[in-house]
Design an enzyme around this catalytic site. Structure first.
Site, PDB file in Angstrom:
ATOM      1  N   THR A  27       6.542  -6.933 -48.314  1.00  0.00           N
ATOM      2  CA  THR A  27       6.533  -8.400 -48.343  1.00  0.00           C
ATOM      3  C   THR A  27       7.959  -8.909 -48.453  1.00  0.00           C
ATOM      4  OG1 THR A  27       4.343  -8.413 -49.294  1.00  0.00           O
ATOM      5  CG2 THR A  27       5.643 -10.410 -49.592  1.00  0.00           C
ATOM      6  N   SER A  84      -2.117  -4.696 -53.583  1.00  0.00           N
ATOM      7  CA  SER A  84      -0.832  -5.263 -54.020  1.00  0.00           C
ATOM      8  C   SER A  84      -0.125  -4.327 -54.993  1.00  0.00           C
ATOM      9  CB  SER A  84      -1.080  -6.608 -54.704  1.00  0.00           C
ATOM     10  OG  SER A  84       0.115  -7.076 -55.310  1.00  0.00           O
ATOM     11  N   LYS A 118       5.834  -8.146 -43.772  1.00  0.00           N
ATOM     12  CA  LYS A 118       4.950  -9.291 -44.054  1.00  0.00           C
ATOM     13  C   LYS A 118       5.768 -10.547 -44.339  1.00  0.00           C
ATOM     14  CE  LYS A 118       1.029 -10.722 -46.973  1.00  0.00           C
ATOM     15  NZ  LYS A 118       1.341 -11.673 -48.003  1.00  0.00           N
ATOM     16  N   GLN A 123       0.818  -2.632 -50.339  1.00  0.00           N
ATOM     17  CA  GLN A 123       1.819  -3.713 -50.210  1.00  0.00           C
ATOM     18  C   GLN A 123       2.901  -3.496 -51.248  1.00  0.00           C
ATOM     19  OE1 GLN A 123       1.924  -6.415 -52.759  1.00  0.00           O
ATOM     20  NE2 GLN A 123       3.855  -7.107 -51.842  1.00  0.00           N
ATOM     21  N   HIS A 173       2.279 -16.607 -46.632  1.00  0.00           N
ATOM     22  CA  HIS A 173       1.861 -16.319 -48.014  1.00  0.00           C
ATOM     23  C   HIS A 173       0.845 -17.362 -48.493  1.00  0.00           C
ATOM     24  CE1 HIS A 173       3.521 -13.559 -51.264  1.00  0.00           C
ATOM     25  NE2 HIS A 173       2.624 -14.240 -51.938  1.00  0.00           N
ATOM     26  N   TYR A 186       6.165  -4.891 -53.247  1.00  0.00           N
ATOM     27  CA  TYR A 186       7.219  -5.802 -53.686  1.00  0.00           C
ATOM     28  C   TYR A 186       8.364  -4.881 -54.058  1.00  0.00           C
ATOM     29  CZ  TYR A 186       4.364 -10.055 -53.909  1.00  0.00           C
ATOM     30  OH  TYR A 186       3.603 -11.145 -53.603  1.00  0.00           O
TER      31      TYR A 186
HETATM   32  C1  FNR Z   1      -1.190 -13.755 -52.791  1.00  0.00           C
HETATM   33  N1  FNR Z   1      -0.441 -13.177 -51.765  1.00  0.00           N
HETATM   34  C2  FNR Z   1       0.254 -12.021 -52.004  1.00  0.00           C
HETATM   35  N2  FNR Z   1       0.959 -11.436 -50.988  1.00  0.00           N
HETATM   36  C3  FNR Z   1       1.605 -10.274 -51.197  1.00  0.00           C
HETATM   37  O1  FNR Z   1       2.223  -9.771 -50.267  1.00  0.00           O
HETATM   38  N3  FNR Z   1       1.522  -9.642 -52.410  1.00  0.00           N
HETATM   39  C4  FNR Z   1       0.848 -10.173 -53.464  1.00  0.00           C
HETATM   40  O2  FNR Z   1       0.792  -9.596 -54.537  1.00  0.00           O
HETATM   41  C5  FNR Z   1       0.237 -11.430 -53.279  1.00  0.00           C
HETATM   42  N4  FNR Z   1      -0.399 -12.056 -54.303  1.00  0.00           N
HETATM   43  C6  FNR Z   1      -1.136 -13.194 -54.081  1.00  0.00           C
HETATM   44  C7  FNR Z   1      -1.842 -13.772 -55.133  1.00  0.00           C
HETATM   45  C8  FNR Z   1      -2.673 -14.862 -54.872  1.00  0.00           C
HETATM   46  C9  FNR Z   1      -3.456 -15.463 -55.987  1.00  0.00           C
HETATM   47  C10 FNR Z   1      -2.791 -15.379 -53.576  1.00  0.00           C
HETATM   48  C11 FNR Z   1      -3.742 -16.502 -53.251  1.00  0.00           C
HETATM   49  C12 FNR Z   1      -2.045 -14.838 -52.548  1.00  0.00           C
HETATM   50  C13 FNR Z   1      -0.505 -13.730 -50.404  1.00  0.00           C
HETATM   51  C14 FNR Z   1      -1.676 -13.128 -49.625  1.00  0.00           C
HETATM   52  O3  FNR Z   1      -1.420 -11.794 -49.276  1.00  0.00           O
HETATM   53  C15 FNR Z   1      -1.959 -13.907 -48.334  1.00  0.00           C
HETATM   54  O4  FNR Z   1      -0.767 -14.016 -47.603  1.00  0.00           O
HETATM   55  C16 FNR Z   1      -2.531 -15.286 -48.628  1.00  0.00           C
HETATM   56  O5  FNR Z   1      -3.521 -15.195 -49.625  1.00  0.00           O
HETATM   57  C17 FNR Z   1      -3.120 -15.926 -47.386  1.00  0.00           C
HETATM   58  O6  FNR Z   1      -3.484 -17.241 -47.631  1.00  0.00           O
HETATM   59  P1  FNR Z   1      -4.985 -17.727 -47.914  1.00  0.00           P
HETATM   60  O7  FNR Z   1      -5.771 -17.416 -46.689  1.00  0.00           O
HETATM   61  O8  FNR Z   1      -5.453 -17.027 -49.143  1.00  0.00           O
HETATM   62  O9  FNR Z   1      -4.869 -19.201 -48.168  1.00  0.00           O
END
Ligand code: FNR
Length: 386
Positions: free
Chosen positions: A179, A129, A260, A151, A284, A153
């Site tokens: 993202t 990230s 994404k 990734q 997400h 932002y």
């Molecule tokens: C994320 N996700 C996420 N996505 C992204 O593109 N950049 C990021 O920095 C983050 N940060 C983030 C923090 C936390 C605590 C979580 C749980 C999720 C989303 C992540 O990439 C992914 O899409 C999800 O975690 C998928 O869902 P599940 O399987 O964890 O429920």
């Protein structure tokens, strides 16, 4: 030939010496143990989602209405889970989804490096990230020989955006995952109830604070005036991207670009037309919008619309079985999210690696039993909505 499923032999073998796994092998027990162990504010941020978390729950529950039919009289003693992605041959389709608070999931504050080491140990790529406690350069180094993705932002400030992209490319990341769904934070009651947003407390902003372009926006270095640096981060985070931005993004890097957050087939088609090298179907993890449809239910239409462009998937993957179902529904690669954060919290790099090995073992053994020796045969077999 060793197989991922052999991990169960190691576990049973250790059991003969009275040793049981330090970290649970199933998600329910893993989550319960992490819930007991993690600092409340980190747990809330990792575990929580948007609104009443209906979408988040559906993401995982929806895997239960997809089923696979076993095939018999197939010699599946040798399994090959390898795939090709962005010109890399990967030993399996599993990767770690980007999680912006990975850094604070371990007590030493270097969870990003621990996740990277778990990647090096297992061959499971890390999608690092933008939000991290260690720099993207250090994270990449800790991944060893395993390829990694970065990734992004996208900052509103073009120079900072270009600088982050350039640094990721120079560091050797194999793809840029942009993202799309997080230019603003979704409504997250669990975090709001404790009035906690880690970034505003200065966590996971290292990639910005060391960045030369970002530092030009500051009057004083971040260590001398952290509050001003955090405020500047807040002001520049979250550019609203539109299709027109693809021209700039494509020109900014030679890395393959992955978009994404694509869930609608029309957006998948548009992304392909705009030059995306891969589509990343994800909501997400239900953290951004509480829209109500599980990501896995949107995957088949996205795959159909993407044609020959690879589709990555995450949201709701809790087991190796879920992973195989996502492959059966057309994903090229499958991202695990929250489960690896729990592994990190419970036992650092080893805990994270254990979670990944358990997923791969379950997937491999399912393929063995179901008579699917390769990922191609999984896809051919497909999954049925039950
Ligand atoms: C994320 N996700 C996420 N996505 C992204 O593109 N950049 C990021 O920095 C983050 N940060 C983030 C923090 C936390 C605590 C979580 C749980 C999720 C989303 C992540 O990439 C992914 O899409 C999800 O975690 C998928 O869902 P599940 O399987 O964890 O429920």
């Amino acid at each position: 030939m060793p197989h991922y499923g052999d991990y169960q032999n190691l576990i049973y073998g250790a059991g003969l010496q009275g040793v049981v796994p330090r970290v649970p092998v199933d998600f329910a027990t893993l989550e319960a143990r992490a819930t007991a162990a993690m600092p409340p504010q980190v747990l809330t941020y990792v575990q929580g989602g948007c609104g009443d978390e209906h979408t988040q729950r559906r993401n995982a529950d929806a895997f239960h209405h997809w089923g696979m039919v076993p095939r018999m009289m197939v010699d599946a003693r040798q399994r090959d889970l390898s795939i090709e992605l962005f010109g890399c041959k990967l030993p399996s389709p599993l990767f770690m989804a980007p999680i912006g608070v990975t850094g604070i999931c371990t007590q030493d504050g270097h969870g990003d490096l621990a996740a990277a080491r778990a990647s090096a140990m297992t061959g499971v790529p890390l999608c690092a990230s933008t939000l991290s406690n260690d720099s993207l350069e250090d994270v990449k180094k800790a991944c060893g020989d395993t390829p990694a993705f970065f990734q992004l932002y996208t900052p509103k400030d073009r120079d900072t955006a270009a600088s982050l992209i350039g640094r990721a490319e120079a560091a050797g990341y194999a793809a840029l995952v942009v993202t799309l769904d997080t230019w603003v934070t979704g409504w997250r009651p669990r975090d709001l109830n404790v009035a906690n947003f880690p970034q505003l407390r200065g966590h996971v902003l290292s990639n910005y604070f060391v960045d030369p372009a970002f530092r030009k926006l500051l009057k004083q270095p971040p260590n001398e005036n952290p509050a001003a640096a955090i405020a500047t981060w807040g002001a520049t985070f979250g550019k609203v991207l539109t299709w027109d931005d693809m021209v700039w993004l494509k020109a900014a890097t030679k890395m393959p670009i992955v978009l994404k957050g694509i869930c609608h087939p029309d957006d998948a088609r548009r992304a392909v037309d705009a030059g995306a090298d891969a589509i990343y179907c994800s909501n997400h993890g239900g953290r951004q919008a509480n829209g109500g449809i599980a990501a896995i239910d949107m995957l088949p239409d996205v795959v159909a619309a993407a044609g020959s462009t690879p589709v990555l998937f995450d949201s709701g993957i809790r087991s190796g079985t879920d992973m195989v179902k996502a492959l059966a529904l057309g994903a090229r690669a499958v991202g695990v999210g929250r489960p690896y954060s729990y592994g990190l919290a419970l036992d650092g790099d080893a805990g994270c690696a254990h979670v990944l090995k358990c997923m791969l073992a379950e997937a491999d053994l399912l393929m063995a039993v179901n008579g699917y020796p390769t990922v191609a045969t999984v896809r051919e077999a497909g999954a049925i909505r039950v």
